[in-house]
Structure formats: C-alpha cells, structure tokens
Design an enzyme around this catalytic site. Structure first.
Site, PDB file in Angstrom:
ATOM      1  N   CYS A  33       0.815  -1.206   0.000  1.00  0.00           N
ATOM      2  CA  CYS A  33       0.000   0.000   0.000  1.00  0.00           C
ATOM      3  C   CYS A  33       0.858   1.269   0.000  1.00  0.00           C
ATOM      4  CB  CYS A  33      -0.977  -0.055   1.170  1.00  0.00           C
ATOM      5  SG  CYS A  33      -2.370   1.064   1.042  1.00  0.00           S
ATOM      6  N   HIS A  34       0.798   2.074   1.069  1.00  0.00           N
ATOM      7  CA  HIS A  34       1.583   3.299   1.189  1.00  0.00           C
ATOM      8  C   HIS A  34       2.967   3.053   1.799  1.00  0.00           C
ATOM      9  CE1 HIS A  34      -2.454   5.072   0.787  1.00  0.00           C
ATOM     10  NE2 HIS A  34      -1.848   6.185   0.405  1.00  0.00           N
ATOM     11  N   ALA A  35       3.264   1.838   2.248  1.00  0.00           N
ATOM     12  CA  ALA A  35       4.541   1.554   2.915  1.00  0.00           C
ATOM     13  C   ALA A  35       5.767   1.847   2.056  1.00  0.00           C
ATOM     14  CB  ALA A  35       4.573   0.120   3.423  1.00  0.00           C
TER      15      ALA A  35
ATOM     16  N   TRP B 293       6.564   4.437   0.756  1.00  0.00           N
ATOM     17  CA  TRP B 293       7.055   5.753   1.162  1.00  0.00           C
ATOM     18  C   TRP B 293       8.264   5.603   2.084  1.00  0.00           C
ATOM     19  CZ3 TRP B 293       1.896   8.496   2.823  1.00  0.00           C
ATOM     20  CH2 TRP B 293       1.368   9.215   1.735  1.00  0.00           C
TER      21      TRP B 293
END
Length: 187
Positions: free
Chosen positions: A112-114, A116
């Site tokens: 997902c957003h990990a 980043w």
C-alpha cells in the site's frame, strides 16, 4: 507448518495508523507457517490500527525500535495505511532499520503506502515495484520502475498495492522468506 520456516523470525514495523489487515493478515500467514513474528513500534507500546474508514483495534508491540537489530530477524514487513508510513518515513531509526535489511540481503515486504518508507530509506532506485496508485509517481520520481500489478518481487523485495492483493502478498512473502538471503537485495 513448513519445515523451511522453522526457527525463522520476522519483524513487522508499524506505528499508529497502520492499515489493520496489512498487519494482521501477514502476521497470521507467517504464524501459520511456524514463523515467530514480532511487532516493532517506535516506542515499544501498543499501536492503534486504522480499519479502512475508522480507527480499529490497538495491537501490542513486542519490541521498541531502539531494542531491535536487523540480526534479530530473517525478514521485515511494512504495513501501509496512510498515517503509519507517513510517520515512519520521517523516523531516522526506522529508516536505518529498514536499510539494514537491504544491506544484509534479507527479504522486505511492503504494501500500500509503505513504499514511502522505502523511498526515504533510499532503497528503491532501479527496483521494480508496485504500491497503491497514489504512491506510484513518488516511486517513479525516486528511480523505481512502478507497475500496476497485485504483487511484484524484485530480489527479495515484495510489494503489493492494497489489502485486495493480500493473498498474493502473503504467498510471495512466505516464498521469499523460505529462499532466505538475496544477493540482489541491497541498499
């Protein structure tokens, strides 16, 4: 239970605002294979999940970030959510911990957003990866080759888009853990 996973230990690094299923599902999948799983949080205290649209349960941490070392683990899992990776990508201890897995050639799985966190750790340049669509341009800007696929594996780095891809993510995480160190996994 898999013989290949016996005696292995995996860290899940997270803080408040992680997407609940992105911690609970990989943890359950790993435990079903006989893997010891430890939740690591910055302070070593309980962390609160985000469950799709609202705050979810609090998960107890097993260890504080300051009390762990890459040598303690065979792999690392980074759950997404919006708040969790945004906080961890600004935490120098978390970034150093993440880089250590790459330097040691150990599997890292991010969903997902990990990614980043991986961008700020400086470990995505030249890697083939996926993520939630909104992070795709960030990965491209950091030098990654972003693709829109359920799961992507690049020399021990496992990435997936969203909780809908969880089965594929968990299967590849378990496969990469069984394979062990990857010479192509580097910081």
């Amino acid at each position: 239970m898999s013989q290949a996973q016996s005696g292995k230990r995996v860290a899940i690094l997270a803080t408040d605002g992680f997407e609940e299923s992105e911690l609970s599902a990989p943890r359950a999948a790993l435990k079903s294979q006989g893997v010891e799983v430890q939740v690591v949080s910055p302070e070593g205290k309980g962390i609160r999940a985000w469950a799709e649209t609202d705050w979810g349960d609090t998960y107890e941490a097993d260890k504080a970030l300051s009390d762990v070392d890459v040598t303690d683990y065979h792999a690392l899992v980074l759950p997404g959510g919006l708040f969790n990776p945004d906080e961890l990508r600004l935490n120098e201890k978390a970034l150093a911990f993440v880089r250590g897995f790459f330097e040691a050639g150990k599997p890292v799985a991010a969903i997902c957003h990990a990614p980043w966190i991986l961008i700020n750790a400086g470990v995505v340049d030249g890697r083939q990866m996926t993520s939630v669509a909104s992070v795709g341009q960030d990965l491209k800007n950091a030098g990654a080759h972003w693709v829109d696929e359920p799961v992507v594996v690049d020399n021990g780095l496992v990435t997936s888009r969203t909780p809908k891809d969880m089965d594929a993510f968990n299967a590849k995480l378990i496969e990469e853990l069984a394979e062990g160190r990857h010479s192509g996994q580097h910081a």
